[in-house]
Write a protein that holds these residues in place. Structure first.
Motif, PDB file in Angstrom:
ATOM      1  N   ARG A 188     -67.574-113.677 -31.542  1.00 18.54           N
ATOM      2  CA  ARG A 188     -67.109-112.993 -32.881  1.00 18.54           C
ATOM      3  C   ARG A 188     -66.935-113.814 -33.947  1.00 18.54           C
ATOM      4  NH1 ARG A 188     -62.581-112.801 -29.320  1.00 18.54           N
ATOM      5  NH2 ARG A 188     -61.376-114.735 -29.198  1.00 18.54           N
ATOM      6  N   TYR A 189     -67.023-115.275 -33.971  1.00 22.12           N
ATOM      7  CA  TYR A 189     -67.118-115.855 -35.040  1.00 22.12           C
ATOM      8  C   TYR A 189     -68.523-115.742 -35.768  1.00 22.12           C
ATOM      9  CZ  TYR A 189     -63.625-118.467 -32.404  1.00 22.12           C
ATOM     10  OH  TYR A 189     -62.559-118.796 -31.662  1.00 22.12           O
ATOM     11  N   LEU A 190     -69.302-115.277 -35.322  1.00 21.59           N
ATOM     12  CA  LEU A 190     -70.882-115.265 -35.755  1.00 21.59           C
ATOM     13  C   LEU A 190     -71.200-114.019 -36.500  1.00 21.59           C
ATOM     14  CD1 LEU A 190     -72.418-116.745 -32.519  1.00 21.59           C
ATOM     15  CD2 LEU A 190     -71.259-117.797 -34.488  1.00 21.59           C
ATOM     16  N   VAL A 191     -72.277-114.024 -37.599  1.00 19.24           N
ATOM     17  CA  VAL A 191     -72.861-113.229 -38.376  1.00 19.24           C
ATOM     18  C   VAL A 191     -74.262-113.642 -38.426  1.00 19.24           C
ATOM     19  CG1 VAL A 191     -73.050-111.930 -40.616  1.00 19.24           C
ATOM     20  CG2 VAL A 191     -70.604-112.661 -39.633  1.00 19.24           C
ATOM     21  N   HIS A 192     -75.159-112.569 -37.967  1.00 18.03           N
ATOM     22  CA  HIS A 192     -76.463-112.759 -37.978  1.00 18.03           C
ATOM     23  C   HIS A 192     -77.143-112.994 -39.475  1.00 18.03           C
ATOM     24  CE1 HIS A 192     -77.265-110.378 -33.985  1.00 18.03           C
ATOM     25  NE2 HIS A 192     -78.044-111.466 -34.041  1.00 18.03           N
TER      26      HIS A 192
ATOM     27  N   ILE B 274     -71.674-104.567 -41.018  1.00 15.78           N
ATOM     28  CA  ILE B 274     -70.155-103.904 -41.437  1.00 15.78           C
ATOM     29  C   ILE B 274     -69.326-104.901 -41.256  1.00 15.78           C
ATOM     30  CG2 ILE B 274     -68.422-102.487 -40.195  1.00 15.78           C
ATOM     31  CD1 ILE B 274     -70.949-101.008 -39.144  1.00 15.78           C
ATOM     32  N   HIS B 275     -69.198-106.169 -40.636  1.00 20.70           N
ATOM     33  CA  HIS B 275     -68.278-107.014 -40.593  1.00 20.70           C
ATOM     34  C   HIS B 275     -68.617-107.834 -41.882  1.00 20.70           C
ATOM     35  CE1 HIS B 275     -65.433-110.012 -38.995  1.00 20.70           C
ATOM     36  NE2 HIS B 275     -66.358-111.007 -39.423  1.00 20.70           N
ATOM     37  N   LEU B 276     -69.499-108.353 -42.374  1.00 21.58           N
ATOM     38  CA  LEU B 276     -69.698-109.009 -43.563  1.00 21.58           C
ATOM     39  C   LEU B 276     -69.261-108.497 -44.760  1.00 21.58           C
ATOM     40  CD1 LEU B 276     -71.260-111.466 -44.947  1.00 21.58           C
ATOM     41  CD2 LEU B 276     -73.218-110.188 -45.116  1.00 21.58           C
TER      42      LEU B 276
ATOM     43  N   ASP C 190     -57.096-114.078 -42.219  1.00 18.01           N
ATOM     44  CA  ASP C 190     -58.320-113.589 -41.676  1.00 18.01           C
ATOM     45  C   ASP C 190     -58.050-112.344 -40.881  1.00 18.01           C
ATOM     46  OD1 ASP C 190     -60.620-112.875 -40.492  1.00 18.01           O
ATOM     47  OD2 ASP C 190     -61.284-114.572 -39.828  1.00 18.01           O
ATOM     48  N   PRO C 191     -58.077-111.069 -41.538  1.00 19.28           N
ATOM     49  CA  PRO C 191     -57.528-109.843 -40.835  1.00 19.28           C
ATOM     50  C   PRO C 191     -58.453-109.465 -40.058  1.00 19.28           C
ATOM     51  CG  PRO C 191     -58.298-109.551 -43.058  1.00 19.28           C
ATOM     52  CD  PRO C 191     -58.344-110.916 -42.885  1.00 19.28           C
ATOM     53  N   LEU C 192     -59.940-109.676 -39.912  1.00 17.20           N
ATOM     54  CA  LEU C 192     -61.040-109.228 -39.167  1.00 17.20           C
ATOM     55  C   LEU C 192     -61.512-109.862 -37.914  1.00 17.20           C
ATOM     56  CD1 LEU C 192     -62.660-108.061 -42.336  1.00 17.20           C
ATOM     57  CD2 LEU C 192     -61.340-106.369 -40.834  1.00 17.20           C
ATOM     58  N   THR C 193     -61.840-111.159 -38.347  1.00 19.57           N
ATOM     59  CA  THR C 193     -62.402-111.972 -36.933  1.00 19.57           C
ATOM     60  C   THR C 193     -61.672-112.109 -35.722  1.00 19.57           C
ATOM     61  OG1 THR C 193     -63.416-113.139 -38.865  1.00 19.57           O
ATOM     62  CG2 THR C 193     -63.764-114.055 -36.631  1.00 19.57           C
TER      63      THR C 193
ATOM     64  N   ASP D 203     -64.871-107.226 -32.009  1.00 29.85           N
ATOM     65  CA  ASP D 203     -65.281-106.957 -30.577  1.00 29.85           C
ATOM     66  C   ASP D 203     -66.765-106.967 -30.468  1.00 29.85           C
ATOM     67  OD1 ASP D 203     -65.491-106.510 -27.987  1.00 29.85           O
ATOM     68  OD2 ASP D 203     -65.205-104.254 -28.333  1.00 29.85           O
ATOM     69  N   VAL D 204     -67.108-108.163 -30.353  1.00 31.90           N
ATOM     70  CA  VAL D 204     -68.767-108.630 -30.124  1.00 31.90           C
ATOM     71  C   VAL D 204     -68.944-109.332 -28.946  1.00 31.90           C
ATOM     72  CG1 VAL D 204     -70.640-109.890 -31.334  1.00 31.90           C
ATOM     73  CG2 VAL D 204     -69.146-108.871 -32.652  1.00 31.90           C
TER      74      VAL D 204
END
Length: 141
Positions: free
Chosen positions: A84-88, A98-100, A15-18, A22-23
């Motif tokens: 940082r684990y969460l996406v709306h 952007i993260h998705l 997982d290169p992003l999570t 920075d959230v």
């Protein structure tokens, strides 16, 4: 058409992003619906949809987290997670979009042509009900 079982590799897919996302805690609010992305199914990202309930200390990271409720219940209806684990899901905010999209770019091509549900093995739930990303596990716990 046969149903494919849920699969998971013995070693997690990177997982290169999570882990570096920075959230802040303030990015989410009680009552919002979020998803914790966990893998790929049928050419799309999939994860667990949950409702943000209340602020909660995320012990594994020693940072502000959120208490989440899984509306489908299951073995554990409530967990505490780092922001940082969460996406709306309940609203389209630029950071989450952007993260998705970045997660889609990182994963969808890797699993192209596979229809089964693929759990990338990034998360575990502790005995205290904390959802923990493998990058945040301290001392193998």
């Amino acid at each position: 058409m046969s149903q494919h079982p849920r699969t998971s590799a013995f070693a997690p897919t990177p997982d290169p992003l999570t882990p570096d996302r920075d959230v802040t805690h303030q990015h989410f609010r009680a009552g919002e619906t979020v998803v914790v992305l966990k893998g790929v199914a049928g050419g799309e990202l999939w994860g667990d949809s949950m409702r943000v309930v209340a602020p909660s200390w995320h012990t594994p990271t020693d940072e502000d987290g959120w208490r989440l409720r899984d509306a489908t219940g299951g073995a554990q209806s409530y967990v505490t997670a780092h922001p940082r684990y969460l996406v709306h899901l309940s609203r389209r905010c630029p950071d989450c979009v952007i993260h998705l999209r970045a997660m889609e770019d990182a994963l969808l091509a890797r699993f192209a042509g596979r229809e089964e549900l693929i759990d990338c093995g990034w998360y575990t739930t502790t005995a205290l009900g904390h959802l923990v990303h493998i990058a945040d596990i301290r001392g193998g716990r």
